[in-house]
Design a protein around this motif. Structure first.
Motif, PDB file in Angstrom:
ATOM      1  N   CYS A  25       3.554  -8.601  -1.092  1.00  0.00           N
ATOM      2  CA  CYS A  25       4.492  -8.777   0.026  1.00  0.00           C
ATOM      3  C   CYS A  25       3.803  -9.253   1.304  1.00  0.00           C
ATOM      4  O   CYS A  25       4.479  -9.557   2.292  1.00  0.00           O
ATOM      5  N   ASN A  26       2.467  -9.247   1.282  1.00  0.00           N
ATOM      6  CA  ASN A  26       1.683  -9.591   2.468  1.00  0.00           C
ATOM      7  C   ASN A  26       2.044  -8.673   3.648  1.00  0.00           C
ATOM      8  O   ASN A  26       2.305  -9.120   4.765  1.00  0.00           O
ATOM      9  N   ILE A  27       2.075  -7.383   3.356  1.00  0.00           N
ATOM     10  CA  ILE A  27       2.429  -6.376   4.363  1.00  0.00           C
ATOM     11  C   ILE A  27       1.279  -5.383   4.506  1.00  0.00           C
ATOM     12  O   ILE A  27       0.677  -4.967   3.508  1.00  0.00           O
ATOM     13  N   LYS A  28       0.992  -5.016   5.743  1.00  0.00           N
ATOM     14  CA  LYS A  28       0.011  -3.962   6.002  1.00  0.00           C
ATOM     15  C   LYS A  28       0.755  -2.717   6.483  1.00  0.00           C
ATOM     16  O   LYS A  28       1.495  -2.763   7.463  1.00  0.00           O
ATOM     17  N   TYR A  29       0.564  -1.624   5.773  1.00  0.00           N
ATOM     18  CA  TYR A  29       1.168  -0.355   6.155  1.00  0.00           C
ATOM     19  C   TYR A  29       0.148   0.468   6.942  1.00  0.00           C
ATOM     20  O   TYR A  29      -1.038   0.473   6.608  1.00  0.00           O
ATOM     21  N   PRO A  30       0.607   1.188   7.966  1.00  0.00           N
ATOM     22  CA  PRO A  30      -0.330   1.989   8.768  1.00  0.00           C
ATOM     23  C   PRO A  30      -0.969   3.112   7.951  1.00  0.00           C
ATOM     24  O   PRO A  30      -0.381   3.624   6.995  1.00  0.00           O
ATOM     25  N   LEU A  31      -2.164   3.478   8.359  1.00  0.00           N
ATOM     26  CA  LEU A  31      -2.869   4.626   7.794  1.00  0.00           C
ATOM     27  C   LEU A  31      -3.326   5.477   8.972  1.00  0.00           C
ATOM     28  O   LEU A  31      -4.231   5.101   9.710  1.00  0.00           O
ATOM     29  N   ILE A  32      -2.678   6.617   9.168  1.00  0.00           N
ATOM     30  CA  ILE A  32      -2.951   7.471  10.317  1.00  0.00           C
ATOM     31  C   ILE A  32      -3.569   8.780   9.838  1.00  0.00           C
ATOM     32  O   ILE A  32      -2.919   9.562   9.135  1.00  0.00           O
ATOM     33  N   ASP A  33      -4.825   9.008  10.206  1.00  0.00           N
ATOM     34  CA  ASP A  33      -5.538  10.221   9.782  1.00  0.00           C
ATOM     35  C   ASP A  33      -5.455  10.413   8.266  1.00  0.00           C
ATOM     36  O   ASP A  33      -5.154  11.506   7.768  1.00  0.00           O
ATOM     37  N   ASN A  34      -5.692   9.321   7.538  1.00  0.00           N
ATOM     38  CA  ASN A  34      -5.657   9.315   6.069  1.00  0.00           C
ATOM     39  C   ASN A  34      -4.268   9.571   5.491  1.00  0.00           C
ATOM     40  O   ASN A  34      -4.135   9.934   4.318  1.00  0.00           O
ATOM     41  N   VAL A  35      -3.234   9.399   6.299  1.00  0.00           N
ATOM     42  CA  VAL A  35      -1.855   9.547   5.830  1.00  0.00           C
ATOM     43  C   VAL A  35      -1.211   8.163   5.768  1.00  0.00           C
ATOM     44  O   VAL A  35      -0.972   7.538   6.803  1.00  0.00           O
ATOM     45  N   PRO A  36      -0.922   7.639   4.571  1.00  0.00           N
ATOM     46  CA  PRO A  36      -0.267   6.329   4.469  1.00  0.00           C
ATOM     47  C   PRO A  36       1.186   6.402   4.938  1.00  0.00           C
ATOM     48  O   PRO A  36       1.919   7.325   4.572  1.00  0.00           O
ATOM     49  N   ILE A  37       1.591   5.433   5.747  1.00  0.00           N
ATOM     50  CA  ILE A  37       2.978   5.342   6.210  1.00  0.00           C
ATOM     51  C   ILE A  37       3.658   4.259   5.379  1.00  0.00           C
ATOM     52  O   ILE A  37       3.597   3.071   5.702  1.00  0.00           O
ATOM     53  N   LEU A  38       4.297   4.644   4.294  1.00  0.00           N
ATOM     54  CA  LEU A  38       4.842   3.680   3.334  1.00  0.00           C
ATOM     55  C   LEU A  38       6.363   3.598   3.469  1.00  0.00           C
ATOM     56  O   LEU A  38       7.127   4.097   2.639  1.00  0.00           O
ATOM     57  N   LEU A  39       6.788   2.958   4.540  1.00  0.00           N
ATOM     58  CA  LEU A  39       8.203   2.769   4.835  1.00  0.00           C
ATOM     59  C   LEU A  39       8.515   1.278   4.883  1.00  0.00           C
ATOM     60  O   LEU A  39       7.697   0.487   5.369  1.00  0.00           O
ATOM     61  N   CYS A  58       8.184  -3.812  -3.337  1.00  0.00           N
ATOM     62  CA  CYS A  58       8.035  -4.529  -4.613  1.00  0.00           C
ATOM     63  C   CYS A  58       7.487  -3.658  -5.740  1.00  0.00           C
ATOM     64  O   CYS A  58       7.432  -4.098  -6.889  1.00  0.00           O
ATOM     65  N   ARG A  59       7.044  -2.448  -5.410  1.00  0.00           N
ATOM     66  CA  ARG A  59       6.464  -1.502  -6.376  1.00  0.00           C
ATOM     67  C   ARG A  59       5.199  -2.044  -7.045  1.00  0.00           C
ATOM     68  O   ARG A  59       4.891  -1.699  -8.185  1.00  0.00           O
ATOM     69  N   LYS A  60       4.482  -2.887  -6.331  1.00  0.00           N
ATOM     70  CA  LYS A  60       3.186  -3.363  -6.812  1.00  0.00           C
ATOM     71  C   LYS A  60       2.086  -2.480  -6.221  1.00  0.00           C
ATOM     72  O   LYS A  60       2.276  -1.837  -5.185  1.00  0.00           O
ATOM     73  N   LYS A  61       0.929  -2.480  -6.880  1.00  0.00           N
ATOM     74  CA  LYS A  61      -0.185  -1.645  -6.443  1.00  0.00           C
ATOM     75  C   LYS A  61      -0.652  -2.043  -5.045  1.00  0.00           C
ATOM     76  O   LYS A  61      -0.547  -3.203  -4.638  1.00  0.00           O
ATOM     77  N   LEU A  62      -1.195  -1.063  -4.332  1.00  0.00           N
ATOM     78  CA  LEU A  62      -1.647  -1.262  -2.959  1.00  0.00           C
ATOM     79  C   LEU A  62      -3.172  -1.231  -2.888  1.00  0.00           C
ATOM     80  O   LEU A  62      -3.841  -0.677  -3.759  1.00  0.00           O
ATOM     81  N   ARG A  63      -3.687  -1.804  -1.822  1.00  0.00           N
ATOM     82  CA  ARG A  63      -5.132  -1.807  -1.590  1.00  0.00           C
ATOM     83  C   ARG A  63      -5.421  -1.066  -0.291  1.00  0.00           C
ATOM     84  O   ARG A  63      -4.796  -1.322   0.735  1.00  0.00           O
ATOM     85  N   LEU A  64      -6.367  -0.154  -0.353  1.00  0.00           N
ATOM     86  CA  LEU A  64      -6.699   0.691   0.794  1.00  0.00           C
ATOM     87  C   LEU A  64      -7.943   0.178   1.500  1.00  0.00           C
ATOM     88  O   LEU A  64      -8.914  -0.216   0.866  1.00  0.00           O
ATOM     89  N   SER A  65      -7.884   0.187   2.836  1.00  0.00           N
ATOM     90  CA  SER A  65      -9.074  -0.086   3.641  1.00  0.00           C
ATOM     91  C   SER A  65      -9.024   0.816   4.866  1.00  0.00           C
ATOM     92  O   SER A  65      -8.043   1.529   5.094  1.00  0.00           O
ATOM     93  N   SER A  66     -10.072   0.768   5.658  1.00  0.00           N
ATOM     94  CA  SER A  66     -10.119   1.612   6.857  1.00  0.00           C
ATOM     95  C   SER A  66      -9.074   1.188   7.889  1.00  0.00           C
ATOM     96  O   SER A  66      -8.730   1.953   8.784  1.00  0.00           O
ATOM     97  N   LYS A  67      -8.553  -0.034   7.754  1.00  0.00           N
ATOM     98  CA  LYS A  67      -7.577  -0.548   8.712  1.00  0.00           C
ATOM     99  C   LYS A  67      -6.134  -0.298   8.298  1.00  0.00           C
ATOM    100  O   LYS A  67      -5.218  -0.492   9.091  1.00  0.00           O
ATOM    101  N   GLY A  68      -5.932   0.100   7.056  1.00  0.00           N
ATOM    102  CA  GLY A  68      -4.570   0.352   6.615  1.00  0.00           C
ATOM    103  C   GLY A  68      -4.424   0.214   5.114  1.00  0.00           C
ATOM    104  O   GLY A  68      -5.408   0.140   4.374  1.00  0.00           O
ATOM    105  N   VAL A  69      -3.176   0.184   4.669  1.00  0.00           N
ATOM    106  CA  VAL A  69      -2.857   0.028   3.254  1.00  0.00           C
ATOM    107  C   VAL A  69      -2.149  -1.315   3.095  1.00  0.00           C
ATOM    108  O   VAL A  69      -1.160  -1.584   3.782  1.00  0.00           O
TER     109      VAL A  69
END
Length: 291
Positions: free
Chosen positions: A268-282, A252-263
């Motif tokens: 869209c109500n979607i959580k993207y993985p965050l692995i070793d501070n690397v966002p997985i935005l697929l 949707c190209r809307k801003k994301l929110r970061l936490s220790s559990k993911g992005v």
């Protein structure tokens, strides 16, 4: 890589950085975090902010970057037109480097999807309807023989396409090359290889130059400032905090929110993985292919 037109304060994005990103690139994008077959077995380099994303759906705000480097990437993408649209959306100018069709004919990369030509500052893509036969001989020659690497280095402008762009990238996509065009490519490849000759003196000089480059890269890793590479190294002040300000949801190209559990994308109500501070935005379809 030469003739890069960026300024000292430019924010530089590199797409498809893999294991060998340009020292000046501030933020890196690659499609895979752990898959190494496309990188000849090398692990991805993440010594600066890295995002796992598709080049056809870049998760950044419009005009986020002053300069974009896409080196040996576009020949892999399924939709080069969309890829170029995304580059010109998130960046102001940049450089695309890709193998010329003559180089494709010589090496026969099976994982490349396109024959690429350049004419009047326009990239012309012709679909590979069938997989090439890998030219193992030339791959082994390049890996093991300094004189052949030297030859390829000298013929770089004939083997690679360098497209400098600003605001918009000119591109044409064709279904397949005709027989006349491919006959011309094979002839040019044959004529180019006929120019190859072996010189032990020149070969040694080129080998010595390769050693110096490796030493300079090693020096950069150990923190010693002995070369241009160190002086032009990436800005250490580019952090994950800056990255969070410009990344967006690929859907949707809307801003994301970061936490220790993911992005998180609240829209869209979607959580993207965050692995070793690397966002997985697929997106969902790309996630199925793995990362």
């Amino acid at each position: 890589m030469k003739n890069l037109d960026f300024k000292p304060n430019d924010l530089v994005l590199e797409i498809g950085s893999g294991h060998n990103p340009h020292p000046r690139s501030n933020i890196l994008v690659d499609r895979y975090l752990t898959k190494v077959d496309e990188r000849s077995g090398f692990k991805i380099k993440n010594d600066r902010p890295l995002v796992i994303a598709s080049g056809e759906k870049l998760p950044f705000l419009d005009n986020s970057f002053d300069y974009i480097i896409a080196n040996q990437v576009i020949e892999h993408v399924e939709n080069p037109r969309l890829f170029c649209q995304e580059l010109s959306r998130v960046g102001k100018r940049g450089l695309i480097i890709c193998p010329h069709a003559v180089r494709e004919e010589i090496f026969g990369w099976q994982h490349h999807l396109w024959w690429i030509f350049s004419e009047k500052n326009t990239l012309n893509f012709y679909s590979k309807l069938t997989k090439d036969k890998k030219r193992s001989f030339f791959h082994k020659l390049y890996q093991n023989k300094t004189f052949f690497r030297q030859f390829c280095n000298r013929q770089e402008n004939k083997l690679n396409i360098y497209l400098h762009w600003k605001k918009k990238i000119k591109i044409k996509v064709h279904l397949a090359p005709d027989k006349t065009l491919m006959k011309k490519v094979r002839k040019e490849a044959s004529l180019l290889l006929d120019k190859m000759n072996y010189s032990s003196i020149n070969s040694f000089a080129f080998y010595f130059k390769e050693i110096l480059i490796r030493l300079a890269l090693k020096a950069r890793k150990t923190g010693k400032s002995i070369s241009w590479i160190i002086k032009k190294a990436f800005n250490p002040n580019i952090s994950l905090d800056l990255l969070i300000k410009i990344i967006v949801c690929p859907n949707c190209r809307k801003k994301l929110r970061l936490s220790s559990k993911g992005v998180f994308c609240q829209s869209c109500n979607i959580k993207y993985p965050l692995i070793d501070n690397v966002p997985i935005l697929l997106d969902k379809e790309e996630m199925k292919k793995g990362y």
